[in-house]
Motif scaffolding. Sequence first.
Motif, PDB file in Angstrom:
ATOM      1  N   GLY A 264      43.977  39.505  47.107  1.00 22.64           N
ATOM      2  CA  GLY A 264      43.659  39.555  45.603  1.00 22.64           C
ATOM      3  C   GLY A 264      42.330  39.415  45.301  1.00 22.64           C
ATOM      4  N   VAL A 265      41.456  38.516  45.994  1.00 19.20           N
ATOM      5  CA  VAL A 265      40.128  38.215  45.797  1.00 19.20           C
ATOM      6  C   VAL A 265      39.266  39.458  46.220  1.00 19.20           C
ATOM      7  N   VAL A 266      39.449  40.017  47.216  1.00 15.66           N
ATOM      8  CA  VAL A 266      39.030  41.314  47.834  1.00 15.66           C
ATOM      9  C   VAL A 266      39.245  42.582  46.839  1.00 15.66           C
ATOM     10  N   PHE A 267      40.339  42.596  46.430  1.00 18.11           N
ATOM     11  CA  PHE A 267      40.559  43.478  45.370  1.00 18.11           C
ATOM     12  C   PHE A 267      39.788  43.468  43.929  1.00 18.11           C
ATOM     13  N   LEU A 268      39.771  42.196  43.734  1.00 19.31           N
ATOM     14  CA  LEU A 268      38.942  41.789  42.335  1.00 19.31           C
ATOM     15  C   LEU A 268      37.558  42.013  42.509  1.00 19.31           C
ATOM     16  N   LEU A 269      37.064  41.469  43.672  1.00 20.79           N
ATOM     17  CA  LEU A 269      35.602  42.058  44.000  1.00 20.79           C
ATOM     18  C   LEU A 269      35.453  43.787  43.892  1.00 20.79           C
ATOM     19  N   LEU A 270      36.237  44.174  44.635  1.00 22.85           N
ATOM     20  CA  LEU A 270      36.231  45.504  44.716  1.00 22.85           C
ATOM     21  C   LEU A 270      36.213  46.294  43.189  1.00 22.85           C
ATOM     22  N   ALA A 271      36.844  45.553  42.735  1.00 25.34           N
ATOM     23  CA  ALA A 271      37.130  46.123  40.983  1.00 25.34           C
ATOM     24  C   ALA A 271      35.671  46.048  40.335  1.00 25.34           C
ATOM     25  N   GLY A 272      35.093  44.694  40.555  1.00 21.70           N
ATOM     26  CA  GLY A 272      33.733  44.602  40.180  1.00 21.70           C
ATOM     27  C   GLY A 272      32.661  45.475  40.498  1.00 21.70           C
ATOM     28  N   ALA A 273      32.939  45.988  41.719  1.00 26.11           N
ATOM     29  CA  ALA A 273      31.805  46.891  42.235  1.00 26.11           C
ATOM     30  C   ALA A 273      32.096  48.349  41.676  1.00 26.11           C
ATOM     31  N   PHE A 274      33.434  48.661  41.483  1.00 23.63           N
ATOM     32  CA  PHE A 274      33.644  49.926  40.870  1.00 23.63           C
ATOM     33  C   PHE A 274      32.896  50.023  39.507  1.00 23.63           C
TER      34      PHE A 274
END
Length: 266
Positions: free
Chosen positions: A106-116
């Motif tokens: 969850g944390v990894v994908f939320l951080l990835l979302a922020g980068a996108f």
Amino acid sequence: MDASEVTNKAQQVIEHPWVKRVARLGYISNAVLHIMLGILAIAVAAGSHAEADQGGALGAIAKQPLGAVVLWICAAGAVLLGIWSVVQALLPHPRKLKRLKLAGTGVVFLLLAGAFMQFAWGGHSDSGKSTSSFSVALMQYTGGRALLVLIGLAFIGVGVYFVYRGVTRRFLKDVDASSHAGLQKTMTISGVIGYPAKGIVLAAVGLLFIVSTVQGDPKESTGVDGALKAVRSQDYGPTMLILLGAGLLAYGIFLAFRSRYDSMDS
């Protein structure tokens, strides 16, 4: 409504078939990222000075026609899978290790979302410089050197785990396409190639953390881009880098399949 009722309602919502279908979009986001990383790795092997890391991949996507639209779609997918994973982790679960894994996902994908989102808005970032700056700053503190070595060991550990999952085909436990023999074979091949490649890249990042720290030059720790370019500088480096790039492409293809056939078991 007491706590148990709230928990039951939350469980019903995230287990709803449509919620799971929407959450699967996160794997598409990750697939797009890794496919672009694979392309950049191959380009670097051919002599390009492109940034072969997350920032470089997102920047390359942003430059394409409708690139911002693709980035926004990917951001939405990453947010949805991130939230789904975090909620799953917060609910009672019989296996604590599974909850920990879900929380990390969850944390990894939320951080990835922020980068996108950052690149979709027209922003940019240099992942290599950010990693280097982080290493330099951490080195200034007592125990910073030891922490950087531990971070490097953690990357290596995760990398070994990815290789293990690929070699043993344990990743097949996450997907179910048994009713399509040909598709199952394609997923197996892409995973067997992709997981070890991803693992080797992560291990190389970890090794770069450790070597640069031991040598007292933390600014040389430049993340994935630095790790891939370090591979290129070795004997037969370009050939190895092409193979790694192809492996990252295979991993991206597996993730695309996973978006459709992931079991999404809690």
